[in-house]
Design a protein around this motif. Structure first.
Motif, mmCIF file in Angstrom:
data_model
loop_
_atom_site.group_PDB
_atom_site.id
_atom_site.type_symbol
_atom_site.label_atom_id
_atom_site.label_comp_id
_atom_site.label_asym_id
_atom_site.label_seq_id
_atom_site.Cartn_x
_atom_site.Cartn_y
_atom_site.Cartn_z
ATOM 1 N N GLU A 83 13.417 18.583 16.742
ATOM 2 C CA GLU A 83 14.427 19.233 15.905
ATOM 3 C C GLU A 83 15.799 18.576 16.014
ATOM 4 N N ARG A 84 16.127 18.072 17.192
ATOM 5 C CA ARG A 84 17.448 17.457 17.364
ATOM 6 C C ARG A 84 17.571 16.129 16.624
ATOM 7 N N LYS A 85 16.447 15.602 16.098
ATOM 8 C CA LYS A 85 16.469 14.317 15.395
ATOM 9 C C LYS A 85 16.283 14.474 13.881
ATOM 10 N N LEU A 86 16.271 15.709 13.395
ATOM 11 C CA LEU A 86 15.908 15.943 12.001
ATOM 12 C C LEU A 86 16.894 15.343 11.001
ATOM 13 N N GLU A 87 18.128 15.094 11.428
ATOM 14 C CA GLU A 87 19.120 14.550 10.513
ATOM 15 C C GLU A 87 19.227 13.029 10.587
ATOM 16 N N SER A 88 18.393 12.389 11.403
ATOM 17 C CA SER A 88 18.440 10.938 11.545
ATOM 18 C C SER A 88 18.044 10.258 10.238
ATOM 19 N N ALA A 89 18.918 9.422 9.706
ATOM 20 C CA ALA A 89 18.628 8.726 8.450
ATOM 21 C C ALA A 89 17.402 7.831 8.572
ATOM 22 N N ALA A 90 17.281 7.130 9.709
ATOM 23 C CA ALA A 90 16.142 6.235 9.905
ATOM 24 C C ALA A 90 14.833 7.023 9.923
ATOM 25 N N LEU A 91 14.824 8.156 10.615
ATOM 26 C CA LEU A 91 13.608 8.968 10.690
ATOM 27 C C LEU A 91 13.270 9.597 9.334
ATOM 28 N N LEU A 92 14.287 9.946 8.568
ATOM 29 C CA LEU A 92 14.022 10.480 7.233
ATOM 30 C C LEU A 92 13.375 9.423 6.343
ATOM 31 N N HIS A 93 13.842 8.184 6.461
ATOM 32 C CA HIS A 93 13.206 7.089 5.712
ATOM 33 C C HIS A 93 11.746 6.931 6.132
ATOM 34 N N LEU A 94 11.506 6.931 7.448
ATOM 35 C CA LEU A 94 10.145 6.754 7.950
ATOM 36 C C LEU A 94 9.267 7.927 7.543
ATOM 37 N N ARG A 95 9.793 9.142 7.654
ATOM 38 C CA ARG A 95 9.015 10.334 7.273
ATOM 39 C C ARG A 95 8.583 10.268 5.817
ATOM 40 N N ASP A 96 9.529 9.997 4.925
ATOM 41 C CA ASP A 96 9.202 9.971 3.496
ATOM 42 C C ASP A 96 8.173 8.892 3.183
ATOM 43 N N TRP A 97 8.361 7.711 3.766
ATOM 44 C CA TRP A 97 7.435 6.607 3.499
ATOM 45 C C TRP A 97 6.053 6.907 4.073
ATOM 46 N N LEU A 98 6.006 7.412 5.311
ATOM 47 C CA LEU A 98 4.727 7.646 5.978
ATOM 48 C C LEU A 98 3.930 8.750 5.289
ATOM 49 N N VAL A 99 4.594 9.838 4.914
ATOM 50 C CA VAL A 99 3.911 10.922 4.212
ATOM 51 C C VAL A 99 3.384 10.429 2.874
ATOM 52 N N ARG A 100 4.174 9.623 2.181
ATOM 53 C CA ARG A 100 3.757 9.077 0.879
ATOM 54 C C ARG A 100 2.551 8.142 1.031
ATOM 55 N N GLU A 101 2.598 7.247 2.016
ATOM 56 C CA GLU A 101 1.487 6.313 2.253
ATOM 57 C C GLU A 101 0.210 7.044 2.632
ATOM 58 N N ALA A 102 0.343 8.040 3.522
ATOM 59 C CA ALA A 102 -0.830 8.783 3.977
ATOM 60 C C ALA A 102 -1.442 9.592 2.842
ATOM 61 N N SER A 103 -0.587 10.182 2.003
ATOM 62 C CA SER A 103 -1.090 10.972 0.875
ATOM 63 C C SER A 103 -1.840 10.087 -0.113
ATOM 64 N N ALA A 104 -1.279 8.910 -0.392
ATOM 65 C CA ALA A 104 -1.938 7.992 -1.318
ATOM 66 C C ALA A 104 -3.274 7.519 -0.771
ATOM 67 N N TYR A 105 -3.300 7.217 0.533
ATOM 68 C CA TYR A 105 -4.538 6.744 1.134
ATOM 69 C C TYR A 105 -5.594 7.839 1.158
ATOM 70 N N ALA A 106 -5.166 9.041 1.554
ATOM 71 C CA ALA A 106 -6.123 10.152 1.619
ATOM 72 C C ALA A 106 -6.716 10.451 0.247
ATOM 73 N N GLU A 107 -5.881 10.392 -0.787
ATOM 74 C CA GLU A 107 -6.372 10.654 -2.154
ATOM 75 C C GLU A 107 -7.342 9.585 -2.600
ATOM 76 N N SER A 108 -7.033 8.325 -2.316
ATOM 77 C CA SER A 108 -7.914 7.241 -2.758
ATOM 78 C C SER A 108 -9.209 7.194 -1.960
ATOM 79 N N SER A 109 -9.184 7.741 -0.740
ATOM 80 C CA SER A 109 -10.363 7.700 0.119
ATOM 81 C C SER A 109 -11.124 9.007 0.153
ATOM 82 N N GLY A 110 -10.629 10.009 -0.581
ATOM 83 C CA GLY A 110 -11.305 11.307 -0.610
ATOM 84 C C GLY A 110 -11.199 12.067 0.693
ATOM 85 N N LEU A 111 -10.080 11.869 1.417
ATOM 86 C CA LEU A 111 -9.919 12.555 2.703
ATOM 87 C C LEU A 111 -9.215 13.899 2.583
ATOM 88 N N ASN A 112 -8.682 14.217 1.420
ATOM 89 C CA ASN A 112 -7.962 15.495 1.255
ATOM 90 C C ASN A 112 -8.937 16.674 1.216
#
Length: 302
Positions: free
Chosen positions: A273-302
């Motif tokens: 929680e103390r890191k939630l405002e970190s700009a670097a972590l927000l970039h990583l979070r958005d990218w990682l969630v997006r990549e994982a969602s795309a992969y899961a959808e293409s692989s039928g993991l959802n």
């Protein structure tokens, strides 16, 4: 409370004199006068109330206490210098210390990180293997990729993808069969995953079969270890296909059965929680969630 620590100048003078076994050489190394070095070391000895050097006309020699203290001081000064250089090197940059479950990190995350680096060249992501939860306050980690239920005190969790493990083995174990039945698999050596001790039991139960050997067999901590053991014909392993894509594509591992084990746990990005405002972590979070969602959808993991 005031710390019981001598001056840094005195410690540096002492370390140099101890290493060179000479006040004169220490003075030359530190661009000081010999008298200044002598005063710093005398002040350090007075602070410690211990004699660090034996003086004679031929020079100085460390006492036993001086030798012990010199070894410790040298190590601590080296650590301070490393930390100082590291901080100086971070000026204008953003670093993320990310703990990752090993096989996910090497087989799924690392091959994609170059895309994140292209999008955010100002952010450096450092990866360290961690297989189990830990206290963020006790480490230098900024975030973690973790397999579990997402319940981690003092953090915010972001679902990445679920895990559907399948029975895989060396093609040699199939003996020209396309698939093996659950009964045939139960008779073969079962390779166990340390952090998923009931996986085989759950896999057999889902097919209405009770196997007395479902928790027996060699145990390995990492999926990469299970994959290697399976490729060497040591038994059958339950592994999520997305972690062994290359081995499956190259035919070094094959599916022994079409039945998968849908886990009630998943891979999460965990941010304290103390890191939630970190700009670097927000970039990583958005990218990682997006990549994982795309992969899961293409692989039928959802």
């Amino acid at each position: 409370m005031r710390r019981k620590i001598p001056s840094t100048a005195a410690l540096i003078a002492f370390e140099s004199a101890a290493r060179n076994q000479s006040f004169t050489k220490a003075a030359q190394e530190l661009s000081l006068t010999q008298g200044a070095v002598c005063r710093q070391i005398a002040a350090l000895e007075a602070f410690l109330n211990i004699e660090l050097f034996r003086r004679s006309r031929r020079g100085v020699v460390l006492t036993e206490a001086g030798q012990s203290y010199a070894r410790r001081v040298a190590g601590q000064l080296d650590a301070v210098e490393r930390d100082t250089l590291a901080v100086m090197g971070q000026q204008g940059a953003m670093n993320i210390e990310l703990a990752v479950v090993p096989t996910f990190g090497t087989q799924w995350l690392l091959p994609r990180l170059k895309d994140f680096q292209r999008l955010h060249p100002e952010v450096t992501v450092n990866l360290t293997n961690r297989t189990r939860p830990f206290l963020f306050a006790d480490t230098e980690f900024d975030a973690a990729v973790y397999f579990g239920d997402g319940d981690w005190s003092g953090t915010r969790s972001h679902l990445l993808m679920r895990e559907n493990a399948m029975a895989v083995c060396s093609p040699a174990l199939l003996q020209d069969q396309a698939q093996l039945s659950a009964e045939q698999i139960a008779a073969l050596p079962l390779l166990q995953q340390t952090t998923r001790p009931y996986a085989w039991r759950q896999w057999f139960n889902a097919q209405g079969l009770n196997s007395p050997r479902d928790m027996s067999g060699p145990r390995y901590e990492l999926f990469s270890m299970l994959a290697q053991a399976a490729m060497h014909e040591m038994g059958i392993a339950l592994i999520p296909p997305f972690l062994i894509r290359r081995e499956l594509d190259e035919g070094r591992l094959v599916m022994a059965s079409t039945h998968s084990l849908a886990s009630d746990k998943a891979y999460y990005l965990i941010i304290p929680e103390r890191k939630l405002e970190s700009a670097a972590l927000l970039h990583l979070r958005d990218w990682l969630v997006r990549e994982a969602s795309a992969y899961a959808e293409s692989s039928g993991l959802n």
